[in-house]
Design an enzyme around this catalytic site. Sequence first.
Site, PDB file in Angstrom:
ATOM      1  N   ASP A   1      93.626 172.384  80.662  1.00  0.00           N
ATOM      2  CA  ASP A   1      93.358 171.468  81.772  1.00  0.00           C
ATOM      3  C   ASP A   1      93.699 170.034  81.398  1.00  0.00           C
ATOM      4  OD1 ASP A   1      91.182 171.563  79.926  1.00  0.00           O
ATOM      5  OD2 ASP A   1      89.930 170.476  81.351  1.00  0.00           O
ATOM      6  N   GLU A   2      93.874 169.232  82.427  1.00  0.00           N
ATOM      7  CA  GLU A   2      93.991 167.776  82.351  1.00  0.00           C
ATOM      8  C   GLU A   2      95.078 167.293  81.388  1.00  0.00           C
ATOM      9  OE1 GLU A   2      89.863 165.999  83.914  1.00  0.00           O
ATOM     10  OE2 GLU A   2      89.895 166.363  81.756  1.00  0.00           O
TER      11      GLU A   2
END
Length: 604
Positions: free
Chosen positions: A407-408
């Site tokens: 993620d991210e």
Amino acid sequence: MILFPKLGSIDMQYSCHISGDTLVCLIQTRRALSAPVFCFSGIAPYDVISGGTLLTSVGGYTEIALPDLHPDTPHTVTLCFEGGFTPANRAWMPLGPRLKTDGETLFLPATPVGRSAPPQPDPRPVNGLPILPQPCGWTPANGHLSIDGLSFDDAALTAVADLATRQGMTFRGTHPINLIAGDLPNDAYEIDVTQTAITITSASYGGRFYAGVTLLLLLQHGPLPCGRITDTPRFDWRGQQLDTARHFYEPATILRLLDLMALLKLNRFHWHFADDEAFRIEIDSIPELWQQTALRGDGHLLPGIFSDMAEAGGTYSKSDVQRIIAHAKHLNIEVLPEIEAPAHALAIAKIFPDTRDPDDTGQERSVQGYARNVLNPAMPKTWEILEKLALEIGSLFPFGHLHLGCDELPEDTWMGSPRARALMAEHGLETTDDLLGWTIAKLARTVANAGLRPAAWEEAQKGNNGGIGNNAILFSWTGQGPGLDAARAGYDVVMCPAQNVYLDMAHTSDPDDWGAGWAAFVSLEDTVSWDPVPDPALANRIIGVQGTFWSEFTTQDDQIWPMLMPRMLGVASMAWQSIPPTPAELTDLATHFSYDPTSGLKLR
């Protein structure tokens, strides 16, 4: 509010308040201080508007050079957050504020931490049984059965009895239970209560365990009502995640969380022990990783990010891990471990700089304010580290699943790396997302070849190669949309939208509340104000619901409970019930429950 602590021979005054988009800090001393440095941590990187000069910024950890402070002369420092964040409540104020001067560290009085839970209203009448999650079916009959407790010889019911003892509840007694093996789904059960007998029908350990939990909760109300309960969970995956990387929770706290999960019929503990700031499990293959990140603060690899102390942290030994897994298994809970790749890897990149391309000219920065926190898939050291992590962590956890993170990823990551660009050209990749998908798919193949099922956050479906593949489970967190897209693409999906089940979000918009606010303010009612399966055609691909708790705002273990409860009641209801309660029904049911880490879950 201004506090007046005595710190050695110095009288200090300090206050901080929110003013629009800014934080205004007032510092006053009764002794001259030469060139002090104002140090603190916070939820995101700060900019200094006035009153000092920024010296150091590592994520939210900040050091600001102040001018000389003169006796009894107030000095004001005005701050704002980078990236347009607006402070939502007192949790956004500086954590652990202190001054360094002339070899001394002078701690300033901090904003009181944690949520102050409002008083609960008196229990309200409900339709049905006063338990959560509500059973799928309840047919009442005449009369009640008054007993002192239950007598049995069964492993699942013994686990319930042990749980009851830890919660200060009564379960064991002299009245026998009739156990019948029936053709029911996993974790399903039926209970028949007459004025003379109790019969449980189930086909699994989980079914008997959850039948026992239902009886345990009903026994706290007095005589058992006669009638028939039929109960089958909506989802196989009923989870709660805990971030122990940003804050180290004592093993005993994790065991208490597992107990609470079991009482709410949740069966998946998603253990997030690795992130930018720390790797918390003591593994053999890369000991430097946990040894150098066990503690954060002055003199350590990373400063006191997300901490109100000069030094804080800890690690989980293999015996801690085994104890947590065994405790969970006793409660019909499986433990999903998570490593983070390729982003959220600040500590790894600092310890092993050859996981980064030395010629990378990119300026990517994470949403937490970290520069260069992503491993480069074109570097051999990256794969040495990731494969060792995946294989050793996977071998520690018998569930047979491993969450890989994903993620991210900061925008334009790797675009300034000559080695990454060459790797992209070799494999026909054009964008950051393409290389992300290629990277996580390669790691997932390693995991799958080891006999484990990979899992990842929703971003793992990106890229022109179709994403992670390898029969991975994806967790949809920014909202339901990415999860629905993943389900349509053939992935199994666990729904955990931040707007509804991120339990680190503040409960309300009150500036005296506590928690994050970037996704929403999440009330108890919000936890059931959504449909995990809005498209019935995707029902076979949406396999569960999971609550999530990130620990950027947590500095002490006991802060977690008033953040989780009562909202975990809504998460559990969405995960178990085919027709969850309406927000009003949930609110009424929640008045029957209270939770305290010392006395446990209580029915009022």
